[in-house]
Design a protein around this motif. Structure first.
Motif, PDB file in Angstrom:
ATOM      1  N   GLU A   1     -13.273 -26.654   7.243  1.00  0.00           N
ATOM      2  CA  GLU A   1     -12.209 -25.945   6.196  1.00  0.00           C
ATOM      3  C   GLU A   1     -12.598 -24.566   6.557  1.00  0.00           C
ATOM      4  OE1 GLU A   1     -11.519 -28.524   2.439  1.00  0.00           O
ATOM      5  OE2 GLU A   1     -13.299 -27.561   2.365  1.00  0.00           O
TER       6      GLU A   1
ATOM      7  N   ARG B   1     -11.913 -20.638   6.704  1.00  0.00           N
ATOM      8  CA  ARG B   1     -11.495 -19.406   6.113  1.00  0.00           C
ATOM      9  C   ARG B   1     -11.284 -19.819   4.552  1.00  0.00           C
ATOM     10  NH1 ARG B   1      -9.903 -13.978   9.097  1.00  0.00           N
ATOM     11  NH2 ARG B   1      -7.967 -14.316   9.232  1.00  0.00           N
ATOM     12  N   TYR B   2     -11.742 -19.531   3.129  1.00  0.00           N
ATOM     13  CA  TYR B   2     -10.876 -19.500   1.609  1.00  0.00           C
ATOM     14  C   TYR B   2     -10.057 -20.509   1.851  1.00  0.00           C
ATOM     15  CZ  TYR B   2     -11.955 -14.646   1.960  1.00  0.00           C
ATOM     16  OH  TYR B   2     -12.987 -13.344   2.065  1.00  0.00           O
ATOM     17  N   GLU B   3     -10.395 -22.055   2.783  1.00  0.00           N
ATOM     18  CA  GLU B   3      -9.625 -23.276   2.923  1.00  0.00           C
ATOM     19  C   GLU B   3     -11.284 -24.352   2.207  1.00  0.00           C
ATOM     20  OE1 GLU B   3      -7.292 -24.387   5.905  1.00  0.00           O
ATOM     21  OE2 GLU B   3      -5.883 -22.342   5.345  1.00  0.00           O
ATOM     22  N   GLU B   4     -12.780 -23.110   1.588  1.00  0.00           N
ATOM     23  CA  GLU B   4     -13.176 -23.896   1.620  1.00  0.00           C
ATOM     24  C   GLU B   4     -13.594 -25.316  -0.154  1.00  0.00           C
ATOM     25  OE1 GLU B   4     -13.265 -20.923   1.584  1.00  0.00           O
ATOM     26  OE2 GLU B   4     -13.995 -19.922   3.284  1.00  0.00           O
TER      27      GLU B   4
ATOM     28  N   PRO C   1     -17.558 -18.091   1.191  1.00  0.00           N
ATOM     29  CA  PRO C   1     -16.512 -18.159   2.027  1.00  0.00           C
ATOM     30  C   PRO C   1     -16.324 -17.710   2.977  1.00  0.00           C
ATOM     31  CG  PRO C   1     -15.338 -17.383   0.126  1.00  0.00           C
ATOM     32  CD  PRO C   1     -16.832 -16.988  -0.237  1.00  0.00           C
ATOM     33  N   GLY C   2     -15.226 -17.245   3.885  1.00  0.00           N
ATOM     34  CA  GLY C   2     -14.776 -16.862   4.713  1.00  0.00           C
ATOM     35  C   GLY C   2     -15.763 -15.939   5.682  1.00  0.00           C
TER      36      GLY C   2
ATOM     37  N   HIS D   1     -16.341 -26.241  12.651  1.00  0.00           N
ATOM     38  CA  HIS D   1     -17.682 -25.894  12.489  1.00  0.00           C
ATOM     39  C   HIS D   1     -18.563 -25.614  13.483  1.00  0.00           C
ATOM     40  CE1 HIS D   1     -18.492 -25.244   8.288  1.00  0.00           C
ATOM     41  NE2 HIS D   1     -18.430 -26.913   7.713  1.00  0.00           N
TER      42      HIS D   1
ATOM     43  N   ASP E   1     -22.859 -19.182   4.222  1.00  0.00           N
ATOM     44  CA  ASP E   1     -21.371 -19.019   4.766  1.00  0.00           C
ATOM     45  C   ASP E   1     -21.107 -20.248   5.027  1.00  0.00           C
ATOM     46  OD1 ASP E   1     -22.629 -18.881   7.116  1.00  0.00           O
ATOM     47  OD2 ASP E   1     -22.003 -17.654   8.051  1.00  0.00           O
TER      48      ASP E   1
ATOM     49  N   ASP F   1     -17.215 -21.002   5.688  1.00  0.00           N
ATOM     50  CA  ASP F   1     -16.605 -21.937   6.807  1.00  0.00           C
ATOM     51  C   ASP F   1     -17.006 -22.157   8.535  1.00  0.00           C
ATOM     52  OD1 ASP F   1     -17.242 -18.991   7.187  1.00  0.00           O
ATOM     53  OD2 ASP F   1     -15.515 -18.636   7.579  1.00  0.00           O
TER      54      ASP F   1
ATOM     55  N   CYS G   1      -9.564 -27.317  14.255  1.00  0.00           N
ATOM     56  CA  CYS G   1     -10.596 -26.807  13.134  1.00  0.00           C
ATOM     57  C   CYS G   1     -11.832 -27.576  13.109  1.00  0.00           C
ATOM     58  CB  CYS G   1     -10.430 -26.793  11.436  1.00  0.00           C
ATOM     59  SG  CYS G   1     -11.197 -26.429  10.377  1.00  0.00           S
TER      60      CYS G   1
END
Ligand SMILES: [Zn+2]
Ligand SMILES: [Zn+2]
Length: 396
Positions: free
Chosen positions: A26, A28-31, A138-139, A104, A81, A83, A102
């Motif tokens: 996911e 950034r900020y969508e985790e 996140p992010g 990792h 982290d 994201d 997307c």
């Protein structure tokens, strides 16, 4: 020194967890799914889970048994982290990304799993005098998630005497670790320069103020900030990665835009660049009767390790992987990391855990579509964090 708990019984679940995150990355900020999984894992350990700092951040604290009202003990923060990156994965193994575009590709799936492994060990045997704050942020990739958590009160709600973080490092073989005193990663800033002249016919340049040669002159002059204004024993990079201007070859345009980035290892060097880019662009433009507007887009500060905490982190590395595999003399990297925000607020250190193959060849680089986190590090990283927290509390 008391014996530390064994990670072996948990390796299977950590591997499954890590590969599940890898398959479901996911941005950034969508985790949200990641945060749910992390929170569920921590809750299953009996820990109270705090969510919402920095939108999708997760924090849990483990209180040692030796701690009471009269002796709250020390506190230590460990950060992972969560994201992923907007990269289309090239791997075809079973745990390859199921989210198109997307991936990792920076190993944050592994960082998250390593810290959950440590949570397991610390919660299982909390025979220490202090509090460990497990920080899942996140992010990191361009979202300044560390700062977002701090802005939401991370260190007031979860005060830390020190903070630590690890990043997997493909250039270092698995089994090796590294940390250094002082800067370990660069600061970043982005800038834009808008050069304004006066357009006209390509055959009548004398009736125009052509912004294109001015923009070219500015780009050339900016490099003197690296070659002439940066201490030769310091390191910095200025790259102009994009220039836009004009429409066709026979029209002189009104304006030209320059887009660039700066990486530096020292805060004073970064400030020199900010002043210098503005000064050079405005004065070079003025010399040609044009105007230049400098627009600064702040990025991340330096990741600068504090001496005491970096020496301590190195001692834990030596204890875990042995003197020969614990490095303190590697040069810093010009990549950047938002953990630098945390190190501006709280003493701490950031280190590397080797992610390369056992052959000693460098591993696939971070952010590459064929990258994968080395699962050998799940146990190693979990043990490292467990050991680091315990040794921190034992320190005189
Ligand atoms: Zn990255
Ligand atoms: Zn990363």
């Amino acid at each position: 020194m008391r014996p530390t708990p064994d990670i072996t019984p948990y390796l299977g679940q950590l591997l499954d967890f890590r590969r599940d995150l890898h398959a479901h990355p996911e941005l950034r900020y969508e985790e949200h799914r990641t945060g749910d999984k992390v929170a569920a894992y921590l809750a299953a350990l009996g820990l109270q889970v705090h969510r919402g700092l920095g939108r999708t951040g997760v924090v849990a604290s483990i209180h040692g048994q030796g701690r009471d009202a009269g002796n709250p003990g020390r506190s230590v923060g460990i950060r992972a982290d969560m994201d992923a990156l907007p990269v289309a994965e090239a791997n075809t193994f079973g745990h390859a990304s199921r989210h198109a575009g997307c991936m990792h590709a920076c190993g944050h799936d592994g960082h998250t799993a390593m810290l959950l492994g440590a949570a397991t060990l610390l919660a299982q045997q909390p025979d220490f005098d202090g509090t460990v704050h497990l920080i899942f942020q996140p992010g990191e990739e361009g979202g300044a998630g560390a700062k977002a958590m701090m802005d939401d009160g991370l260190f007031t709600q979860f005060p830390c005497d020190a903070v630590f973080a690890l990043h997997n490092w493909p250039a270092l073989p698995a089994g090796h670790m590294a940390v250094r005193v002082g800067p370990i990663m660069a600061s970043t800033l982005r800038f834009e320069i808008c050069v304004t002249g006066k357009g006209g016919h390509a055959a009548m340049p004398h009736a125009t103020l052509d912004p294109i040669p001015v923009a070219c002159a500015i780009v050339g002059q900016l490099q003197t900030l690296v070659s002439r204004s940066t201490d030769p024993l310091d390191s910095a990079v200025l790259t102009v990665g994009k220039i836009t201007s004009g429409t066709v070859e026979n029209i002189i345009p009104d304006e030209a835009r320059i887009f660039g980035t700066v990486r530096a290892l020292r805060a004073d060097t970064q400030r020199m660049f900010i002043d210098g880019i503005q000064r050079i662009s405005e004065h070079v433009a003025a010399a040609h009767l044009c105007r230049a507007e400098f627009i600064l887009k702040p990025g991340y500060p330096n990741t600068t390790n504090h001496a005491r905490e970096a020496h301590f982190m190195a001692s834990v590395m030596r204890e875990l992987v042995g003197e020969a595999h614990a490095h303190t003399d590697l040069p810093p990297a010009m990549t950047a990391e938002d953990f630098g925000f945390m190190l501006e607020a709280v003493p701490g250190a950031y280190g590397w855990i080797g992610n390369g193959p056992a052959s000693g060849e460098p591993g696939v680089g971070l952010h590459h579509p064929a990258y994968d986190f080395n699962d050998d590090n799940l146990g190693r990283g979990a043990r490292f964090w467990d050991l680091l927290a315990r040794r921190w509390f034992e320190m005189p």
